[in-house]
Structures are given as C-alpha cells and as structure tokens.
Design an enzyme around this catalytic site. Structure first.
Site, short mmCIF file in Angstrom:
data_model
loop_
_atom_site.label_atom_id
_atom_site.label_comp_id
_atom_site.label_asym_id
_atom_site.label_seq_id
_atom_site.Cartn_x
_atom_site.Cartn_y
_atom_site.Cartn_z
N LYS A 196 0.86 -1.18 0.00
CA LYS A 196 0.00 0.00 0.00
C LYS A 196 0.90 1.23 0.00
O LYS A 196 1.69 1.43 0.92
CB LYS A 196 -0.90 -0.01 1.23
CG LYS A 196 -1.77 1.23 1.34
CD LYS A 196 -2.76 1.13 2.46
CE LYS A 196 -3.52 2.43 2.62
NZ LYS A 196 -4.46 2.37 3.74
N ARG A 206 -10.38 10.21 1.76
CA ARG A 206 -10.23 10.88 3.06
C ARG A 206 -11.35 11.89 3.29
O ARG A 206 -11.68 12.18 4.44
CB ARG A 206 -8.83 11.49 3.16
CG ARG A 206 -7.81 10.37 3.25
CD ARG A 206 -6.39 10.85 3.38
NE ARG A 206 -5.47 9.72 3.24
CZ ARG A 206 -4.16 9.82 3.11
NH1 ARG A 206 -3.60 11.01 3.16
NH2 ARG A 206 -3.42 8.74 2.98
N ARG A 218 1.39 10.11 5.94
CA ARG A 218 1.52 8.67 6.18
C ARG A 218 2.82 8.09 5.59
O ARG A 218 2.96 6.88 5.47
CB ARG A 218 0.32 7.93 5.57
CG ARG A 218 -1.04 8.39 6.08
CD ARG A 218 -2.04 7.25 5.97
NE ARG A 218 -3.42 7.67 5.85
CZ ARG A 218 -4.14 8.27 6.79
NH1 ARG A 218 -3.60 8.59 7.96
NH2 ARG A 218 -5.41 8.57 6.57
N GLU A 234 7.38 -6.69 1.06
CA GLU A 234 6.15 -6.54 1.85
C GLU A 234 5.21 -7.72 1.61
O GLU A 234 4.63 -8.28 2.54
CB GLU A 234 5.42 -5.24 1.47
CG GLU A 234 6.08 -3.96 1.95
CD GLU A 234 5.82 -3.67 3.42
OE1 GLU A 234 5.15 -4.46 4.09
OE2 GLU A 234 6.32 -2.62 3.90
N LYS A 249 -2.10 -1.52 -3.93
CA LYS A 249 -2.98 -0.37 -3.84
C LYS A 249 -2.18 0.91 -3.89
O LYS A 249 -1.21 1.01 -3.14
CB LYS A 249 -3.76 -0.47 -2.53
CG LYS A 249 -4.61 0.74 -2.23
CD LYS A 249 -5.25 0.57 -0.89
CE LYS A 249 -5.95 1.89 -0.58
NZ LYS A 249 -6.24 2.05 0.79
N TYR A 314 -14.99 1.31 -6.94
CA TYR A 314 -16.23 2.08 -6.81
C TYR A 314 -17.05 2.00 -8.09
O TYR A 314 -18.22 2.38 -8.10
CB TYR A 314 -15.89 3.54 -6.46
CG TYR A 314 -15.05 3.64 -5.20
CD1 TYR A 314 -15.63 3.55 -3.94
CD2 TYR A 314 -13.65 3.76 -5.27
CE1 TYR A 314 -14.86 3.58 -2.79
CE2 TYR A 314 -12.87 3.80 -4.13
CZ TYR A 314 -13.48 3.71 -2.88
OH TYR A 314 -12.71 3.74 -1.75
C1 PBG Z 1 -7.45 3.07 5.49
C2 PBG Z 1 -7.70 3.08 4.04
C3 PBG Z 1 -7.51 4.12 3.11
C4 PBG Z 1 -8.00 3.64 1.90
C5 PBG Z 1 -8.42 2.34 2.11
N1 PBG Z 1 -8.21 2.01 3.44
C6 PBG Z 1 -7.08 5.50 3.28
C7 PBG Z 1 -5.68 5.87 3.53
O1 PBG Z 1 -4.79 5.06 3.71
O2 PBG Z 1 -5.50 7.09 3.61
C8 PBG Z 1 -8.07 4.39 0.60
C9 PBG Z 1 -9.02 3.87 -0.40
C10 PBG Z 1 -9.35 4.79 -1.51
O3 PBG Z 1 -8.69 5.83 -1.74
O4 PBG Z 1 -10.31 4.48 -2.21
N2 PBG Z 1 -6.16 3.27 5.91
#
Ligand code: PBG
Length: 325
Positions: A196, A206, A218, A234, A249, A314
């Site tokens: 991720k 967000r 982050r 990872e 992701k 989505y």
């Molecule tokens: C939780 C999480 C996030 C997303 C999925 N799980 C947000 C982030 O890490 O800021 C993002 C999913 C998306 O953008 O559709 N940590």
C-alpha cells in the site's frame, strides 16, 4: 519467427466475433468487490462530493444497497465505518456496537451469501487521523498491532467473512492471524493490503471517511511510490505471516507492481482501484472530455490483465450493469 506477409495479426481483428474469440482478458461481475461507507443515524445518504454516485449510508440504506449489489452478481463488499466519535485510540473500531460491526450484522442478516470484508485500520476512528496510536509524535507500531488484532476479532465476532488490514504496520498480518486463531477463527481469511503506497490517489477517500491526518502524513508507514523491490518484500512477508490474499494499492499507477507480484508469487491477488482513480474518470466524463464507460472498462481490464484476480472498485455496480448487456 516468421513474419509479414505470411503473418498478418489483423486477421483476428476483422470482426467482433473474431476479436471475442481471441480476447485474453475478460471481466465479469464476479471479479469485483464493492466498497461501502457506513455511518450512524437513520435515513442518511450523503453523496461524497468528489465521488459522484458514492454515498455515506446509514444502516437502513445499507440494506437496499447490498440487495442491489447482490442482484448485480457482485460477490463481496468492503466496509469502511464512519464512527460517532473519534478519539486518540480509535475506540469505536473495536467496540461490539461500533458502526462497522453493526453494519456487518445487518448485512449478514439480510444478505447472508454476500461476502463481507471489514477494513482493519484505525484512521477513520482516531481524532488525529493516523492509522494507529501516537507515541512521541509517530505511530507506534507494536501498540497499534494490539488494537488492530482486537478490531479484527471484533469484526469476526460480528460475522465478517474476511478481514482486510490496511494500516501498513509491520507484523499486522501475523498479529491478526494469531488473534483470530486464538478466538477460534482459524478459517477466516485475511486479505492483506501488502503493498500500500503513500498515495495522493486516496484524497477523495479521506473526504468520504473524514480521515485526513491532522498532522504530518503517512509516509512513515505507507510505501514510497518509487519502490517495487520493496513491494515484493512486503508481499513476501505478509505471505509468511499467513495472508490468504495479497493486495496492491492503488492499482492504475502500479500495474507493474501487480504484474511483478503475480509472476513472482502466483498468489491470490487483489488490486484496489482507489478513490482518486474513480474521481478523475468521473470528473473528466462529466465534462465530456472522455467517454466514461469506455475508459472505465479499459482501466479495469488493464488491472485484470496485469494479474489481479479481484478488483476493489467504486465502479463495480456500473461495471456489472455494463457487462450484463
Ligand atoms: C485506510 C484506508 C484508506 C484507503 C483504504 N483504506 C485510506 C488511507 O490510507 O489514507 C483508501 C481507499 C481509496 O482511496 O479508495 N487506511
């Protein structure tokens, strides 16, 4: 290799039927996982500004939503909770009556065959917006593990079919696996957000989940977008810790990571076609700068072609409708 004019690759492109026979990648509604944002209250259906067609839903609307998802042939939903209260430790994430747990119960009562995946991460539940507990101005890895494990067990108790840790804490898959096993959930699969990235493509999410970090960013736990070797480490680590499905992701800017991982591990792979990828397509399509349906199908095909076995998107509902005609 013999070549032109004996070989003419256009021969298999001459009609829709020929192109269909030669097609290497096919999408189906069964490839998709649909993300849903659930919130407290009654009759709440707030459209998320940068994500047209996507809503924060209260539980009464959730029932209608999952009915629709199921009737479209989409096998799974991924749930994100918007809590009533946020605090430093993200308490609602692991309370029996937390919003996510309530949502899982509602779905399991009304649509028992639909797979329910719970997102396991604290960022929607903490007042500071980070994915774990803060210690000396940074997210404390090992303290966060305990809370993530608790959250996963709490979701399992509510009836989740799969848990999906997305906090990017080291050891999160192992900690969750151990906790689930000790509570008798040894058959409950873990879908690990393994690679991720710290991505600008999460911006609209967000807004949807109200989870923007209140200080810092982050980058100290999510991956550097420039790295692919590290993504393999990872993923390898998550597999060793007991992940059943690994994820890359975002998806679209990381197709090389998906392809490399699929070749290297041959493991069940998920890809998350994230919020920003969705918003860009919707915005451009609304302006009639692009053909939204055509571009969406092309993007999602590319994600599957790269090696994803399942796609969190989505677009899942509209895709299922387009694929049905
Ligand atoms: C939780 C999480 C996030 C997303 C999925 N799980 C947000 C982030 O890490 O800021 C993002 C999913 C998306 O953008 O559709 N940590």
């Amino acid at each position: 290799m013999s070549s032109f004019p004996r070989v003419r690759l256009r021969r298999l492109r001459g009609s829709a039927a020929l192109r269909g026979l030669a097609r290497e990648t096919r999408l189906s509604a069964s490839d998709f996982i649909y993300p849903i944002f659930v919130t407290h209250g009654r009759d709440v259906r707030n459209e998320i500004d940068p994500m047209p067609g996507i809503y924060q839903l209260s539980l009464d609307h959730l029932i209608t939503e999952v009915g629709e998802v199921e009737s479209l042939g989409i096998p799974a939903v991924l749930l994100f909770g918007i809590p009533a209260k946020k605090d430093a430790e993200g308490t609602e994430a692991y309370e029996t009556n937390g919003i996510l747990q309530e949502a899982i119960r509602v779905i399991k009562q009304t649509a028992p065959d639909l797979l329910v995946i719970g997102d396991v991460c604290l960022c929607e539940y903490t007042d500071h917006g980070h994915c774990g507990v803060i210690e000396n101005e940074t997210v404390d890895n090992d303290k966060t593990l305990e809370l993530l494990a608790k959250m996963a067990v709490c979701q399992a108790d509510a009836g989740a079919d799969i848990v999906a840790p997305s906090a990017m804490m080291d050891g999160q898959v192992g900690a969750i696996r151990a906790a689930l096993d000790s509570y008798g959930y040894e058959n409950l699969p873990i879908m690990a957000y393994s690679a991720k990235y710290a991505s600008g493509f999460y911006g609209p999410f967000r807004v949807a989940a109200d989870s923007t970090p209140q200080f810092g960013d982050r980058n100290g736990y999510q991956m550097d977008p420039a790295n692919v070797q590290q993504a393999m480490r990872e993923i390898e680590q998550d597999i060793e810790e007991g992940a059943d499905i690994v994820m890359v992701k975002p998806a679209l800017s990381y197709l090389d990571v998906i392809a490399t991982a699929k070749k290297k591990f041959g493991y069940p792979m998920a890809a998350y076609n994230v919020s920003g990828e969705y918003s860009m397509v919707k915005a451009a399509a609304e302006n009639e700068w692009i053909d939204g349906q055509r571009i969406t199908m092309e993007i999602l095909t590319s994600i599957k072609r790269a090696g994803a076995d399942m796609i969190i998107s989505y677009h899942a509902k509209e895709m299922a409708r387009w694929l049905a005609v």
